[in-house]
Design an enzyme around this catalytic site. Structure first.
Site, mmCIF file in Angstrom:
data_model
loop_
_atom_site.group_PDB
_atom_site.id
_atom_site.type_symbol
_atom_site.label_atom_id
_atom_site.label_comp_id
_atom_site.label_asym_id
_atom_site.label_seq_id
_atom_site.Cartn_x
_atom_site.Cartn_y
_atom_site.Cartn_z
ATOM 1 N N TRP A 53 76.769 59.053 20.519
ATOM 2 C CA TRP A 53 76.744 58.350 21.914
ATOM 3 C C TRP A 53 77.154 56.965 21.579
ATOM 4 O O TRP A 53 76.685 55.908 22.630
ATOM 5 C CB TRP A 53 75.261 59.205 21.526
ATOM 6 C CG TRP A 53 74.811 59.702 22.450
ATOM 7 C CD1 TRP A 53 73.973 60.985 21.146
ATOM 8 C CD2 TRP A 53 74.778 60.853 23.271
ATOM 9 N NE1 TRP A 53 73.572 62.328 22.111
ATOM 10 C CE2 TRP A 53 74.476 61.980 23.548
ATOM 11 C CE3 TRP A 53 75.498 61.332 24.344
ATOM 12 C CZ2 TRP A 53 74.643 62.896 23.771
ATOM 13 C CZ3 TRP A 53 76.262 61.706 25.140
ATOM 14 C CH2 TRP A 53 74.935 62.763 24.919
ATOM 15 N N LYS B 91 64.488 63.864 25.768
ATOM 16 C CA LYS B 91 64.033 64.650 23.859
ATOM 17 C C LYS B 91 62.732 64.065 24.307
ATOM 18 O O LYS B 91 62.312 64.928 23.593
ATOM 19 C CB LYS B 91 64.458 63.396 23.627
ATOM 20 C CG LYS B 91 66.376 63.057 24.250
ATOM 21 C CD LYS B 91 67.070 64.354 23.338
ATOM 22 C CE LYS B 91 68.768 63.848 24.285
ATOM 23 N NZ LYS B 91 69.421 63.263 23.828
ATOM 24 N N ASP C 109 69.676 52.128 22.432
ATOM 25 C CA ASP C 109 69.425 53.742 22.676
ATOM 26 C C ASP C 109 68.462 54.203 21.946
ATOM 27 O O ASP C 109 69.035 54.494 21.173
ATOM 28 C CB ASP C 109 71.454 54.421 22.769
ATOM 29 C CG ASP C 109 70.634 55.490 23.448
ATOM 30 O OD1 ASP C 109 70.120 56.459 24.042
ATOM 31 O OD2 ASP C 109 71.862 56.615 23.522
HETATM 32 C C1 LIG Z 1 70.087 63.249 24.968
HETATM 33 C C2 LIG Z 1 71.044 61.273 24.734
HETATM 34 C C3 LIG Z 1 72.097 60.817 25.619
HETATM 35 C C4 LIG Z 1 72.256 61.371 27.066
HETATM 36 O O1 LIG Z 1 71.347 61.121 27.723
HETATM 37 P P1 LIG Z 1 71.518 61.305 29.318
HETATM 38 O O2 LIG Z 1 70.000 61.137 29.591
HETATM 39 O O3 LIG Z 1 71.996 62.998 29.614
HETATM 40 O O4 LIG Z 1 73.135 60.812 29.891
HETATM 41 C C5 LIG Z 1 72.192 59.260 24.692
HETATM 42 N N1 LIG Z 1 71.907 59.037 23.694
HETATM 43 C C6 LIG Z 1 71.026 59.556 23.243
HETATM 44 C C7 LIG Z 1 70.938 59.221 21.580
HETATM 45 C C8 LIG Z 1 70.719 61.022 22.944
HETATM 46 O O5 LIG Z 1 70.124 61.768 22.310
#
Ligand SMILES: *Cc1c(COP(=O)(O)O)cnc(C)c1O
Length: 361
Positions: free
Chosen positions: A104, A197, A173
């Site tokens: 990511w 998540k 993030d």
């Molecule tokens: C799942 C995830 C993403 C992607 O998220 P989307 O909502 O599908 O764009 C980005 N960063 C992390 C750390 C993730 O776990």
């Protein structure tokens, strides 16, 4: 109570607390006496207005945010934030620091570079397949921000503690560990998290932005990609993802009122992680993939002696009511995602299964 529900270890979209699902079911056909479902009312109605303000207040209380922070609900997932953060927050030719801790982070770096931004990758754990969190990093003085991925969902690593970046704000993030533990928000200028998540369903992204960062947003970028648009319109410049926001609100209420806040949530998450890592460390059959001091308490990644056994393990687990244990397709192996909604009972059932599986082989 409800039969045939699996112990859910899915990486995302992922488990939601059962009482949350039951509450949503119970008020689905007639939301609080409106005679309508919450999916059928205007986003300008008093019903939805209460939902979004309550969700915002709960985020503020749970994370102890002061009034410098704005809470937003956006669309486009965390992936859209890979683009919006540099577009809004890196002025002119100023550099921004990124730490590369996995898939990511790599994507976030790519999206900043596509826009011609000057990106310094100040640390990376790519040399060892991202199995650790880099320490002792020198950050660039005067950088626009330092970008971190707090929990690396695919590689099974997590920052603890966060690094000291001095005066440079952190952009983070937190998709896969937001609301899993308390932390000091003061160094953070922007936090974003796809909801699917840890705090809700897919379709909404929680964004927390400090006021000085909003002031950086340039005029000449598209309206829908500007943080300032959503700050001034209470996340309702256009129709927001109402049902997803509502589901988050019910999850946040559960976190506050049933769990009792993030200190309690962290205790439960630590216990779940310890139970699992204990089996991995004390049984030669299982091999953890992350370095000990970098291990994630949200995504526990491990290998078995062969890929055949891993396939068998995942299938047999599912046959025993334990779902979602396959590792990400890019890395293989096994992964137990133990987000907030996956209970200690589920983890206990999993480790019992793991011990029995290892004994039989
Ligand atoms: C799942 C995830 C993403 C992607 O998220 P989307 O909502 O599908 O764009 C980005 N960063 C992390 C750390 C993730 O776990």
């Amino acid at each position: 109570m409800i039969e045939n529900r699996v112990h859910n270890f899915n990486p995302g979209p992922a488990a939601l607390p059962l009482p949350v699902l039951a509450e949503i079911r119970d008020e689905f056909l007639n939301y609080k006496g409106s005679g309508m479902s919450i999916t059928e009312v205007s986003h300008r109605s008093k019903w939805f207005d209460e939902v979004i303000s309550d969700a915002k207040s709960r985020v503020k209380r749970l994370l102890k945010l002061n009034d410098d922070y704005h809470v937003l609900f956006l669309q486009g997932g965390a992936s859209m934030q890979f683009c919006m953060a540099p577009m809004n927050l890196i002025p002119g030719g100023q550099p921004a620091d990124y730490v590369n801790t996995g898939t990511w982070s790599t994507k976030a770096i790519k999206e900043a570079r596509i826009q011609g931004k000057k990106v310094n990758v100040v640390a990376s754990s790519e040399d060892k397949n991202f199995c650790y969190i880099p320490r002792d990093i020198s950050f660039t003085k005067g950088a626009a921000y330092v970008h971190l991925t707090s929990n690396n969902t695919i590689k099974g690593t997590q920052w603890a503690p966060f690094p000291d970046t001095g005066d440079v704000p952190i952009v983070c993030d937190m998709s896969s560990d937001i609301m899993s533990r308390p932390f000091d928000v003061a160094p953070f200028g922007l936090i974003y998290a796809g909801a699917q998540k840890n705090i809700g369903p897919a379709g909404v992204t929680l964004v927390i932005i400090r006021d000085d960062m909003v002031k950086r947003v340039p005029e000449n970028i598209p309206t829908m990609l500007k943080y300032s648009t959503f700050v001034s319109k209470n996340s309702m410049f256009n129709t927001p993802p109402c049902f997803a926001i509502y589901t988050c609100q019910v999850v946040l209420k559960w976190l506050e009122e049933t769990i009792g806040g993030l200190e309690n949530m962290e205790k439960i998450n630590r216990e779940k992680g310890s139970i699992l890592y204990d089996v991995i460390d004390n049984n030669d059959f299982y091999q953890g993939t992350a370095e000990m001091d970098s291990r994630s308490f949200m995504n526990v990644t491990f290998r078995l002696p062969s890929e055949e056994l891993e396939k068998e393990f995942v299938a047999e687990a599912l046959g025993n009511g334990l779902g979602g244990l396959k590792g990400h397709r890019s890395v293989g192996g096994c992964r137990a995602s133990i987000y907030n909604a996956t209970g200690i009972d589920a983890v206990q059932t999993l480790v019992d299964f793991m011990k029995e599986f290892a004994r039989k082989k």
